[in-house]
Design a protein around this motif. Structure first.
Motif, short mmCIF file in Angstrom:
data_model
loop_
_atom_site.label_atom_id
_atom_site.label_comp_id
_atom_site.label_asym_id
_atom_site.label_seq_id
_atom_site.Cartn_x
_atom_site.Cartn_y
_atom_site.Cartn_z
N LEU A 1 48.24 22.97 15.60
CA LEU A 1 47.11 23.90 15.65
C LEU A 1 47.21 24.95 14.55
O LEU A 1 46.19 25.38 14.00
N TYR A 2 48.41 25.37 14.21
CA TYR A 2 48.61 26.33 13.12
C TYR A 2 48.01 25.75 11.83
O TYR A 2 47.27 26.44 11.12
N CYS A 3 48.34 24.49 11.53
CA CYS A 3 47.81 23.86 10.33
C CYS A 3 46.30 23.67 10.41
O CYS A 3 45.57 23.84 9.42
N GLU B 1 34.76 30.53 17.37
CA GLU B 1 34.39 29.82 16.14
C GLU B 1 35.52 28.91 15.68
O GLU B 1 35.31 27.76 15.30
N LEU B 2 36.76 29.44 15.69
CA LEU B 2 37.91 28.62 15.31
C LEU B 2 38.02 27.40 16.22
O LEU B 2 38.28 26.29 15.75
N ALA C 1 48.28 31.66 20.66
CA ALA C 1 49.65 31.88 20.20
C ALA C 1 49.74 31.74 18.68
O ALA C 1 50.41 32.54 18.00
N MET C 2 49.06 30.75 18.12
CA MET C 2 49.11 30.55 16.66
C MET C 2 48.24 31.57 15.93
O MET C 2 48.55 31.96 14.81
N VAL C 3 47.15 32.01 16.55
CA VAL C 3 46.35 33.08 15.95
C VAL C 3 47.18 34.37 15.88
O VAL C 3 47.14 35.10 14.88
N GLU D 1 50.44 38.21 12.61
CA GLU D 1 51.71 38.79 12.17
C GLU D 1 51.96 38.52 10.70
O GLU D 1 52.55 39.35 9.99
N GLN D 2 51.51 37.38 10.20
CA GLN D 2 51.74 37.00 8.81
C GLN D 2 50.71 37.56 7.85
O GLN D 2 50.82 37.37 6.64
#
Length: 408
Positions: free
Chosen positions: A88-90, A107-108, A138-140, A145-146
């Motif tokens: 999901l991150y990718c 939307e995501l 969680a990945m959002v 954070e990044q």
């Protein structure tokens, strides 16, 4: 870096340490000074990362990106994302390019659903499932954070509340999108979409760009030293193991000077001893972690009494140790994870943590204790958790003397 002036060496090691902890740094907070140092020493830093690790360093005025590929593709630590979360991150990164300066969770989710539905080899994302929404959020949060996503107006508390509402199926959350930072995140040598499969992508992470065999071995070993809590020579492929034993002095010196840190080298392997970098750290204090440290100490007693490099402990012996420990723990803590203390409860709580930290390994009919377990041996009369110089890598007192030593 040993030929540099003291000040220049310190400034460069400050940047190296920061990037090893967080390969993407933005000009904000305490990292503002780090970016200034990186721009001042950019030629030397690029050369150091390229020579010792085979990693490319990208420097902009407001961003630093170390295109770091891991020494191992095995997830490390109890907080490592799951395979689904990584996917999901990718996927989020893939669909962010179609978003404007702002986006919302719904939307995501819609764009990921469309993307996964259009590709038969991708597992379809279904936002009607609670687990899918949890993993998406969680990945959002990780991307927030990044610095890829940002809460609108800096109201993180409000956004967290909105994320919880989205997970429950009743709300949504709004984010600003930093497209430039998103473009710098992917560190894979080849785009995942162009790889033939997961194994091909993993193979591409190997330091294959090295011009010579020695260079490739140096890159692979140095990556292990800066990434792993401890490197056991016996775990390495034969070529890497032979290279490490022949070139240990040069490898360790490069890491020690480049990171401005202490490296302990012993017969069984080596590790960076540094709280900020790859040192082993138990999870925050809890009854389970307390019990795990106590069990580690009992297992270390077996190492000291039997002396094999990786002593084997059968399931029966392990249960006996857990029974012995449960009697002791019953006088100190009321329960473990809310359950009454018993041998079975001790093993259920402790063994997964010991395995996750790489302190023991599965073996037929039992477990095998790894040399690094001795770091958590309690010296006589000093309680369960050793501190300071007693927290040595493979045990400071009874294991064989190192073939190569480094001064702290």
């Amino acid at each position: 870096m040993n030929r540099l002036s003291g000040q220049a060496a310190h400034e460069q090691s400050t940047v190296v340490r920061a990037l090893l902890q967080q390969p993407l740094l933005l000009r904000r907070g305490r990292h503002t000074h780090t970016l200034d140092l990186a721009r001042r020493h950019q030629a030397e830093l690029r050369a150091w990362f390229d020579h010792h690790l085979g990693w490319r360093l990208h420097i902009e005025r407001d961003r630093l990106r170390l295109f770091k590929t891991p020494a191992s593709t095995d997830p490390q630590g109890h907080l490592a994302p799951t395979a689904r979360q990584c996917a999901l991150y990718c996927l989020i990164l893939a669909v962010l390019g179609e978003c404007g300066k702002q986006t919302v969770l719904s939307e995501l989710a819609e764009k990921i659903t469309a993307l996964t539905g259009a590709h038969g080899r991708l597992r379809r994302f279904d936002a009607t499932h609670h687990r899918e929404r949890v993993d998406l959020v969680a990945m959002v949060r990780l991307l927030t954070e990044q610095g890829v996503l940002a809460t609108v107006g800096g109201e993180s508390t409000t956004t967290r509340s909105q994320e919880k509402e989205y997970i429950s199926g009743t709300g949504d959350a709004l984010y600003d999108v930093d497209h430039r930072t998103a473009a710098l995140l992917l560190a894979s040598p080849v785009p995942p979409a162009q790889a033939d499969g997961p194994q091909a992508l993993a193979d591409a992470l190997e330091p294959a760009r090295a011009d010579t065999l020695d260079e490739g071995l140096r890159h692979a070993l140095t990556r292990r030293l800066v990434d792993d809590p401890a490197v056991h020579w016996d775990d390495l492929p034969a070529q890497q193991r032979d290279f490490a034993r022949a070139r240990a002095d040069a490898l360790i010196t490069a890491v020690r000077l480049g990171l401005d840190t202490r490296v302990e080298v012993r017969t069984e392997g080596a590790a960076v001893i540094d709280d900020e970098l790859s040192d082993i750290e138990f999870p925050k204090a809890s009854a389970a972690s307390f019990a795990t440290l106590a069990l580690a100490d009992l297992l270390c007693t077996r190492i000291d009494s039997s002396h094999p490099r990786r002593p084997y402990v059968s399931h029966t012996q392990l249960h006996d140790l857990a029974a012995q420990l449960s009697e002791q723990l019953g006088q100190l803590i009321p329960n473990i994870n809310g359950q009454p203390i018993s041998a079975t409860r001790v093993l259920d709580a402790c063994l997964p943590l010991l395995l996750q930290l790489g302190l023991v390994a599965h073996a037929p009919g039992g477990i095998q204790c790894r040399p690094v377990l001795a770091r958590f041996r309690a010296p006589a009369g000093q309680g369960l958790r050793p501190e300071g110089e007693e927290l040595m890598l493979f045990g400071a007192h009874d294991l064989p003397q190192p073939t190569t030593s480094e001064e702290s």
